[in-house]
Design an enzyme around this catalytic site. Sequence first.
Site, PDB file in Angstrom:
ATOM      1  CG  ASN A  38      39.597  81.216  42.475  1.00  0.00           C
ATOM      2  OD1 ASN A  38      39.497  80.375  43.365  1.00  0.00           O
ATOM      3  ND2 ASN A  38      40.665  81.989  42.341  1.00  0.00           N
ATOM      4  N   GLY A  39      37.376  78.198  42.607  1.00  0.00           N
ATOM      5  CA  GLY A  39      37.678  76.777  42.523  1.00  0.00           C
ATOM      6  C   GLY A  39      38.991  76.370  43.137  1.00  0.00           C
ATOM      7  CD  GLN A  98      48.976  57.005  36.421  1.00  0.00           C
ATOM      8  OE1 GLN A  98      49.665  57.708  35.682  1.00  0.00           O
ATOM      9  NE2 GLN A  98      47.784  57.398  36.841  1.00  0.00           N
ATOM     10  CG  HIS A 131      49.276  48.639  43.088  1.00  0.00           C
ATOM     11  ND1 HIS A 131      48.322  47.653  43.158  1.00  0.00           N
ATOM     12  CD2 HIS A 131      49.803  48.559  41.834  1.00  0.00           C
ATOM     13  CE1 HIS A 131      48.250  47.008  42.003  1.00  0.00           C
ATOM     14  NE2 HIS A 131      49.150  47.528  41.190  1.00  0.00           N
ATOM     15  CE  LYS A 193      45.094  40.571  37.321  1.00  0.00           C
ATOM     16  NZ  LYS A 193      44.191  41.403  38.124  1.00  0.00           N
ATOM     17  N   GLY A 226      36.185  44.350  37.948  1.00  0.00           N
ATOM     18  CA  GLY A 226      36.258  43.371  36.869  1.00  0.00           C
ATOM     19  C   GLY A 226      37.111  42.165  37.219  1.00  0.00           C
TER      20      GLY A 226
END
Length: 312
Positions: A38-39, A98, A131, A193, A226
């Site tokens: 069922n995942g 985040q 981060h 930037k 990028g």
Amino acid sequence: MDGRLLIFSGSANPELAKEIATCLRMSVGRALVGQFKNGETRIKIHDNVRGCDVFVIQPTCNPVDHHLMELLLMIDALRRASANRVTAVIPYYGYAKQEKKTAGREPISAKLVANLIRTAGADRVLTMDLHTPAIEGFFDIPVDHLQAGPLLADYIHSMNLSNPVVVSPDAGGVGRANRFRERMGANLAIIAKQRPEPDTSEVLEMVGEVEGKTAIIIDDMISTGGTLVEAAEALIERGANKVYACATHGIFSADALSIIGRSDLIETLITNTIPQSSEASSARVRTISVAPLFAEAIMRIHKDLSLSALFS
């Protein structure tokens, strides 16, 4: 058996787990890590862990939510099997970008993930190059924060590049780039930037001399590529002879590897905190292993020794 060291791995990066175990002259513990029809994620620990000092190696890389759930369920299973201590070894910490609200009605996802790991039953966390270092404060349990910078700097230094200059691709990474520069004995340049929207950036200005030099861009992670490519273009325009890049975490989302492969970058150096596809080598991406560093940290934690020597 009391206090015996055991290592288990989720499905995110089993190769790194095996390499760490090899450095410790042991094998990865036996566990079923899969899915029900069922995942739903299925976890079953096959080895006896009662009274053991257990380390679960699982970077929360793509697919982030699935690997995070594996980690949480493995911690819970080990806790319910009476492990003496459970350490979550998270070489790459997902949701790290985040870590704050940038607008109204947004979650602080990095804090929520920290709460989930603690609630699942982890006693401590071992991670690498968050981060934002402030994420350590999101945890109510001890956090050991390893740094890949010295490994990357020593590797670049061994290449004997002519007239090197270390470049921070944004103002937030100046501290990281400066430590890298000091270890190499090179000069420093900074690119300013702005981010008009998530996952996009625009180069505004550059501080420092790069003309006629070999530029080395240093960052903590490469996601879309990028920022890296734009920085490389700006450096070439300012007269840099060659441009290299270094980062701890090679996320390479979407078509990032294709973008980097078509760029002016001579080589991009990353670590194996996140497993890479075969396409990485064709994009001139080189990987160095952090397994010995994690193995040393795990052994020091197991023996209740200081980790300070690993941060130099």
